[in-house]
Scaffold this motif. Structure first.
Motif, PDB file in Angstrom:
ATOM      1  N   VAL A  64       0.841  -1.144  -0.085  1.00  0.00           N
ATOM      2  CA  VAL A  64      -0.113  -0.067  -0.120  1.00  0.00           C
ATOM      3  C   VAL A  64       0.807   1.149  -0.058  1.00  0.00           C
ATOM      4  N   GLU A  65       0.734   2.173  -0.849  1.00  0.00           N
ATOM      5  CA  GLU A  65       1.547   3.400  -0.955  1.00  0.00           C
ATOM      6  C   GLU A  65       1.042   4.446  -0.027  1.00  0.00           C
ATOM      7  N   VAL A  66       2.202   4.980   1.016  1.00  0.00           N
ATOM      8  CA  VAL A  66       1.747   5.841   1.826  1.00  0.00           C
ATOM      9  C   VAL A  66       2.398   7.242   1.553  1.00  0.00           C
ATOM     10  N   PRO A  67       1.954   8.178   0.941  1.00  0.00           N
ATOM     11  CA  PRO A  67       2.533   9.225   0.737  1.00  0.00           C
ATOM     12  C   PRO A  67       2.448  10.242   1.833  1.00  0.00           C
ATOM     13  N   THR A  68       3.529  10.860   2.311  1.00  0.00           N
ATOM     14  CA  THR A  68       3.439  11.468   3.535  1.00  0.00           C
ATOM     15  C   THR A  68       4.537  12.554   3.615  1.00  0.00           C
ATOM     16  N   ALA A  69       4.456  13.492   4.571  1.00  0.00           N
ATOM     17  CA  ALA A  69       5.287  14.648   4.715  1.00  0.00           C
ATOM     18  C   ALA A  69       6.353  14.240   5.751  1.00  0.00           C
ATOM     19  N   ILE A  70       7.598  14.736   5.802  1.00  0.00           N
ATOM     20  CA  ILE A  70       8.702  14.508   6.870  1.00  0.00           C
ATOM     21  C   ILE A  70       8.092  15.078   8.178  1.00  0.00           C
ATOM     22  N   GLY A  71       8.253  14.129   9.131  1.00  0.00           N
ATOM     23  CA  GLY A  71       7.880  14.710  10.499  1.00  0.00           C
ATOM     24  C   GLY A  71       6.483  14.177  10.882  1.00  0.00           C
ATOM     25  N   THR A  72       5.756  13.742  10.064  1.00  0.00           N
ATOM     26  CA  THR A  72       4.557  13.117  10.284  1.00  0.00           C
ATOM     27  C   THR A  72       4.681  11.792  10.979  1.00  0.00           C
ATOM     28  N   ARG A  73       3.758  11.732  12.101  1.00  0.00           N
ATOM     29  CA  ARG A  73       3.714  10.623  12.932  1.00  0.00           C
ATOM     30  C   ARG A  73       2.976   9.434  12.048  1.00  0.00           C
ATOM     31  N   LEU A  74       3.233   8.522  12.325  1.00  0.00           N
ATOM     32  CA  LEU A  74       2.416   7.437  11.284  1.00  0.00           C
ATOM     33  C   LEU A  74       2.254   6.043  12.149  1.00  0.00           C
ATOM     34  N   VAL A  75       1.184   5.575  11.844  1.00  0.00           N
ATOM     35  CA  VAL A  75       0.993   4.153  12.436  1.00  0.00           C
ATOM     36  C   VAL A  75       0.580   3.294  11.023  1.00  0.00           C
ATOM     37  N   LEU A  76       1.372   2.191  10.953  1.00  0.00           N
ATOM     38  CA  LEU A  76       1.224   1.303  10.074  1.00  0.00           C
ATOM     39  C   LEU A  76       0.801  -0.037  10.357  1.00  0.00           C
ATOM     40  N   PRO A  77      -0.662  -0.369  10.310  1.00  0.00           N
ATOM     41  CA  PRO A  77      -1.133  -1.333  10.918  1.00  0.00           C
ATOM     42  C   PRO A  77      -0.910  -2.754  10.412  1.00  0.00           C
ATOM     43  N   CYS A  78      -0.804  -3.660  11.494  1.00  0.00           N
ATOM     44  CA  CYS A  78      -0.594  -5.033  11.015  1.00  0.00           C
ATOM     45  C   CYS A  78      -1.457  -5.693  12.237  1.00  0.00           C
ATOM     46  N   LEU A  79      -2.641  -6.276  12.101  1.00  0.00           N
ATOM     47  CA  LEU A  79      -3.098  -7.004  12.993  1.00  0.00           C
ATOM     48  C   LEU A  79      -3.180  -8.379  12.850  1.00  0.00           C
ATOM     49  N   PRO A  80      -2.345  -9.061  13.833  1.00  0.00           N
ATOM     50  CA  PRO A  80      -2.267 -10.586  13.784  1.00  0.00           C
ATOM     51  C   PRO A  80      -3.349 -11.369  13.527  1.00  0.00           C
ATOM     52  N   ARG A  81      -3.313 -12.487  13.040  1.00  0.00           N
ATOM     53  CA  ARG A  81      -4.556 -13.255  13.064  1.00  0.00           C
ATOM     54  C   ARG A  81      -5.139 -13.879  14.166  1.00  0.00           C
ATOM     55  N   SER A  82      -4.249 -14.189  15.191  1.00  0.00           N
ATOM     56  CA  SER A  82      -4.698 -14.502  16.324  1.00  0.00           C
ATOM     57  C   SER A  82      -3.536 -13.823  17.643  1.00  0.00           C
ATOM     58  N   ALA A  83      -4.346 -14.003  18.910  1.00  0.00           N
ATOM     59  CA  ALA A  83      -3.512 -13.549  19.828  1.00  0.00           C
ATOM     60  C   ALA A  83      -2.037 -14.281  20.036  1.00  0.00           C
ATOM     61  N   TRP A  84      -2.062 -15.405  19.507  1.00  0.00           N
ATOM     62  CA  TRP A  84      -0.845 -16.109  19.830  1.00  0.00           C
ATOM     63  C   TRP A  84       0.359 -15.822  18.721  1.00  0.00           C
ATOM     64  N   SER A  85       0.005 -15.243  17.702  1.00  0.00           N
ATOM     65  CA  SER A  85       0.922 -14.661  16.460  1.00  0.00           C
ATOM     66  C   SER A  85       2.098 -13.801  17.232  1.00  0.00           C
ATOM     67  N   THR A  86       3.219 -13.834  16.601  1.00  0.00           N
ATOM     68  CA  THR A  86       4.216 -12.902  17.149  1.00  0.00           C
ATOM     69  C   THR A  86       4.374 -12.280  15.822  1.00  0.00           C
ATOM     70  N   CYS A  87       4.629 -10.940  15.826  1.00  0.00           N
ATOM     71  CA  CYS A  87       4.888 -10.398  14.488  1.00  0.00           C
ATOM     72  C   CYS A  87       6.133  -9.543  14.545  1.00  0.00           C
ATOM     73  N   THR A  88       6.808  -9.602  13.440  1.00  0.00           N
ATOM     74  CA  THR A  88       7.951  -8.608  13.194  1.00  0.00           C
ATOM     75  C   THR A  88       8.009  -8.037  11.918  1.00  0.00           C
ATOM     76  N   TRP A  89       8.720  -6.771  12.008  1.00  0.00           N
ATOM     77  CA  TRP A  89       8.465  -5.740  10.902  1.00  0.00           C
ATOM     78  C   TRP A  89      10.013  -5.737  10.278  1.00  0.00           C
ATOM     79  N   GLN A  90       9.818  -5.867   8.860  1.00  0.00           N
ATOM     80  CA  GLN A  90      10.784  -5.695   7.684  1.00  0.00           C
ATOM     81  C   GLN A  90      10.922  -4.173   7.828  1.00  0.00           C
ATOM     82  N   LYS A  91      12.047  -3.364   7.896  1.00  0.00           N
ATOM     83  CA  LYS A  91      11.748  -1.923   7.769  1.00  0.00           C
ATOM     84  C   LYS A  91      13.090  -1.350   7.419  1.00  0.00           C
TER      85      LYS A  91
END
Ligand SMILES: *[C@@H]1O[C@H](CO)[C@@H](O)[C@H](O)[C@H]1NC(C)=O
Ligand SMILES: *[C@@H]1O[C@H](CO)[C@@H](O)[C@H](O)[C@H]1NC(C)=O
Ligand SMILES: *[C@@H]1O[C@H](CO)[C@@H](O)[C@H](O)[C@H]1NC(C)=O
Ligand SMILES: *[C@@H]1O[C@H](CO)[C@@H](O)[C@H](O)[C@H]1NC(C)=O
Length: 750
Positions: A549-576
């Motif tokens: 998903v393309e997210v056009p934004t300005a420098i200094g903006t506070r951003l939350v990129l959502p990722c809802l795990p499928r269950s409470a037992w999932s552990t998620c990591t981010w590639q950044k």
């Protein structure tokens, strides 16, 4: 102001659940597990509960009901040898005459140790008349030189007990009488003159359930070697009407010979301390100790314990670990004392503690000071230690809390080994046996243990009584059989992603072979225990990933990129794109960041559950015209004008949520299942869901991958927005999650 009130209201509704709930939801089913194990059982023999490994002869000795077995360590099902050790008929009859059940009037083997290189020492309950004997290892044929097992082995088959051999001498913790009312920790074999035991006093032991023991050499010269015992007992130091059970560690010195007059033939070094395993954040205290494993690795010793507590008619478990240094610290600290005159417990210190220090082992420096053995200790020291066995300070766990919490099914047994990863770093791998016959494998990474595998070992549920590790084999003891598993089962993971996301330190991906393999000899393999670089390591897995998903934004903006795990037992990591972790805040619902030159780029969220992982979301953060800045003023005005409206709406929502929360909480409690909720955000979301009667799980797989789509479809009014860009503070961001409609400009910004 109104917003803050609403926030406060929502904050009050924050959940009180354990933070690190575990258990992957999908267990590997029995038929699949069947192909991975060896099994051993002898017809009409049950209760395979005691293990002893003889590495040289590659033998696994097993104590069961009425029998002792010698099995092959390499394959338990091949060439088993058995010694039958039954209770004579007349003896069995007299046992039932004493009012005991027929099933209990048998010989349940409870203790199996090496007494020397040539002989095993074995004890059984022998129809409420415990007996011990020796088995010649070279000619595994019979139990000889039988003697009374009193003080070594319990009378009752289900009575917990613990024992350890230290230089050929047995130290045992059990009950000493038929009625099971006299607990005892003693030096149970060897020179009769040196058979030292605990004082019969509820100050020393109060209705204890012993679960484990360990012998630790703590100095080169052997002067300071100690024996540790682990148990749960009824506490006397808490003033409650109800009896309070507490977990304890106690220790005695191997060189203890008892006192001359006071504490004659009693331990002069018996000290005990409370073990703490609680989650202060959520107010759960795990007060019953179920099993202990002593992990020795060089000079560092760690005690891993399974703790549980009763909740809503069921039992929930946690794993806590303790360092030997912390145990020492408690044992060297202040003593606890009951002050009769002011009717309360205090601690004793300074001049009130006599010299030499009560309960200390006799070391060389004490010998130089004129105390050659415990027999030479002055009376005041001995009376002090007799009256003050309890330490004031409790032993707190490593990482200051549970490594893992399981609210679904109580754990019964634990074994741990340290495994070297491809990078050379070592990780503790935990094996946990549940009440219903599942085996959980967990890897301790940082302050948490992550469950990476869940195996259903049996066709019918039954408790796992014991676990024994030897090299890469795990042996499981249950009522019906001995089960043998290979601890390194890398082939189970079929793809590069699964292999990496399994976080098994023993496994790595081979590009050459295209398989997940044990990394012992090979080079040029891929592994990433933290699972942060899956995308780079396994590029071939990208095809089925969601479109970024393309997210056009300005420098200094506070951003939350959502990722809802499928269950409470999932552990998620981010590639950044940016490596510095401090730039990011990992939230239960996504990744929070402030946009800068460095944080522009591609993001993807990887979630893994039960060793199977996939990419759930992908974003491309780029510099562009950010509508959020163009309508900043609108947003401010919007907030101000709508304040009161929000408050009323929020209050109504709050009430509704409270009721819904109460209801869900009750429902969840009934299921004994409380979600993994780290900071309350999850709860707020699910409240929104209950209030608006919207299913929490998005309606289509496409929606699941792009939660944003849901919010858009619903016009952002009922559905909670998942992706938002704002320059407001974090508190206000939370309100967005609380179900308040997204500002129009934010919505159009994406
Ligand atoms: C060794 O065991 C065998 C049976 O396995 C028995 O026949 C033999 O007499 C035993 N020998 C000794 C010395 O106990
Ligand atoms: C022994 O095994 C039987 C049969 O599975 C079981 O019912 C019983 O509870 C077990 N007893 C003990 C003391 O473990
Ligand atoms: C263990 O020994 C190593 C050296 O072998 C030392 O660096 C380390 O501090 C010791 N750890 C403890 C806990 O004593
Ligand atoms: C366990 O399985 C691995 C393969 O995953 C194999 O290399 C290893 O030899 C097995 N261990 C034993 C003791 O058989």
């Amino acid at each position: 102001m109104a917003l803050r009130l609403l926030l406060l209201l929502l904050a009050l509704l924050a959940p009180r659940a354990a933070p690190r709930s575990a258990a992957p939801r999908t267990a590997r089913p029995f038929p699949e597990v069947q192909q991975m194990v060896h099994r051993f059982s002898q017809e009409s023999i049950f209760n395979y509960t005691v293990f002893l490994v003889a590495p040289q002869s590659r033998t696994l000795y097993v104590g069961a009901k009425n029998a002792v077995f010698a099995l092959s360590l390499d394959s338990v099902s091949q060439h088993p040898k058995m010694i039958s050790w039954k209770v004579p008929e007349n003896h069995r009859i007299s046992c039932t005459m004493k009012g005991k059940k027929e099933a209990e009037c048998h010989n349940y083997i409870r203790l199996l140790k090496f007494s020397s290189e040539t002989h095993l020492f074995v004890c059984g309950t022998h129809a409420f008349d415990p007996q011990c004997g020796f088995i010649k290892v070279a000619n595994f044929s019979k139990v000889e030189r039988q003697e009374s097992g009193r003080g070594k082995c319990p009378f009752e088959p289900a009575q917990p007990s613990a024992a350890v051999m230290a230089d050929g001498i047995l130290y045992a913790a059990t009950v000493n009488n038929f009625l099971g009312t006299e607990p005892i920790i003693s030096r149970a074999t060897g020179n009769p003159e040196e058979r030292i035991r605990t004082e019969t006093s509820i100050i020393w032991l109060n209705d204890p359930d012993f679960v484990g023991s360990a012998f630790l050499r703590e100095s080169e010269s052997g002067e300071d070697d100690k024996i540790y015992f682990f148990f749960t007992e009824t506490a006397r130091e808490y003033d409650f009407y109800e009896k309070v059970k507490v977990p304890r560690v106690a220790r005695v010195c191997k060189g203890d010979l008892g006192g001359l007059k006071t504490l004659q033939k009693r331990w002069t070094t018996f000290l005990k301390a409370q073990l703490v395993c609680s989650d202060p954040e959520h107010g759960t205290t795990f007060n019953l100790l179920r099993d202990v494993f002593t992990l020795r690795s060089g000079n560092a010793t760690v005690f891993y314990g399974i703790f549980s507590t009763r909740r809503d008619g069921g039992e929930v478990s946690a794993v806590c670990a303790y360092s030997i240094q912390d145990v020492h610290k408690a044992m060297n600290g202040r003593f606890k004392e009951f002050k009769r005159d002011c009717d309360k417990w205090t601690s004793v210190m300074g001049a009130d503690v006599p010299e030499p220090r009560p309960g200390a082992c006799i070391t060389n420096s004490m010998k130089l000071a004129g105390f050659g053995s415990s027999l030479a200790l002055p009376d005041r020291v001995l009376t002090f230690v007799r009256d003050h066995p309890l330490m004031d300070q409790a032993v707190h766990p490593l990482e200051s809390g549970p490594l893992l919490v399981n609210l679904d099914m109580p754990y019964r047994s634990i074994a741990v080994h340290r495994v070297k990863s491809l990078s050379g770093l070592e990780y503790d791998v935990l094996y946990l046996g549940t009440e219903d016959g599942h085996l959980h494998k967990a890897v301790k990474i940082g302050s948490e243990a992550f469950i990476t595998e869940d195996l259903a070992l049996f066709p019918e549920p039954q408790p796992i009584h014991s676990l024994q590790l030897h090299q890469s084999w795990l042996y499981v003891g249950s009522s019906s059989e001995v089960t043998q598993l290979n601890t390194t089962n890398c082939e189970m993971y079929k793809s590069c992603q699964e292999c990496i996301l399994s976080r098994d330190p023993a496994c790595a991906w081979s590009k050459e072979i295209g398989a997940c393999i044990s990394h012992q000899q090979q080079n040029d393999l891929l592994q990433d225990i933290l699972s942060v670089n899956v995308l780079m390591l396994c590029p071939e897995g990208v095809e089925d990933a969601p479109v970024p998903v393309e997210v056009p934004t300005a420098i200094g903006t506070r951003l939350v990129l959502p990722c809802l795990p499928r269950s409470a037992w999932s552990t998620c990591t981010w590639q950044k794109p940016h490596v510095d972790a401090s730039v990011y805040t990992l939230r239960s619902d996504g990744l929070e960041l402030t946009v800068s030159e460095e944080t522009l780029g591609d993001y993807s969220c990887w979630c893994t559950e039960g060793g199977v992982g996939s990419m759930l979301a992908s974003y491309s953060v780029m510099q562009g015209s950010s509508p959020s800045s163009s309508c900043r003023s609108t947003q401010r005005r919007y907030s101000a004008l709508m304040g009161l409206f929000f408050f009323l709406l929020g209050f109504a929502a709050g009430c509704c949520c409270f009721l819904a929360y109460e209801k869900t909480r009750r429902d969840r409690h009934q299921r004994g299942l409380i979600n993994h909720e780290k900071n309350g955000l999850d709860l707020m979301q699910s409240n929104t869901t209950s209030c608006s009667h919207e299913p929490h799980t998005p309606s289509s797989p496409e929606d699941e991958r792009h939660p944003l789509a849901t919010a858009k479809k619903n016009g952002g009014l009922n559905g909670f927005p998942h992706l938002y860009i704002n320059e407001l503070d974090k508190d206000q961001a939370r309100i967005y999650l609380g179900g308040v409609p997204l500002a129009k400009c934010d919505e159009t910004s994406i």
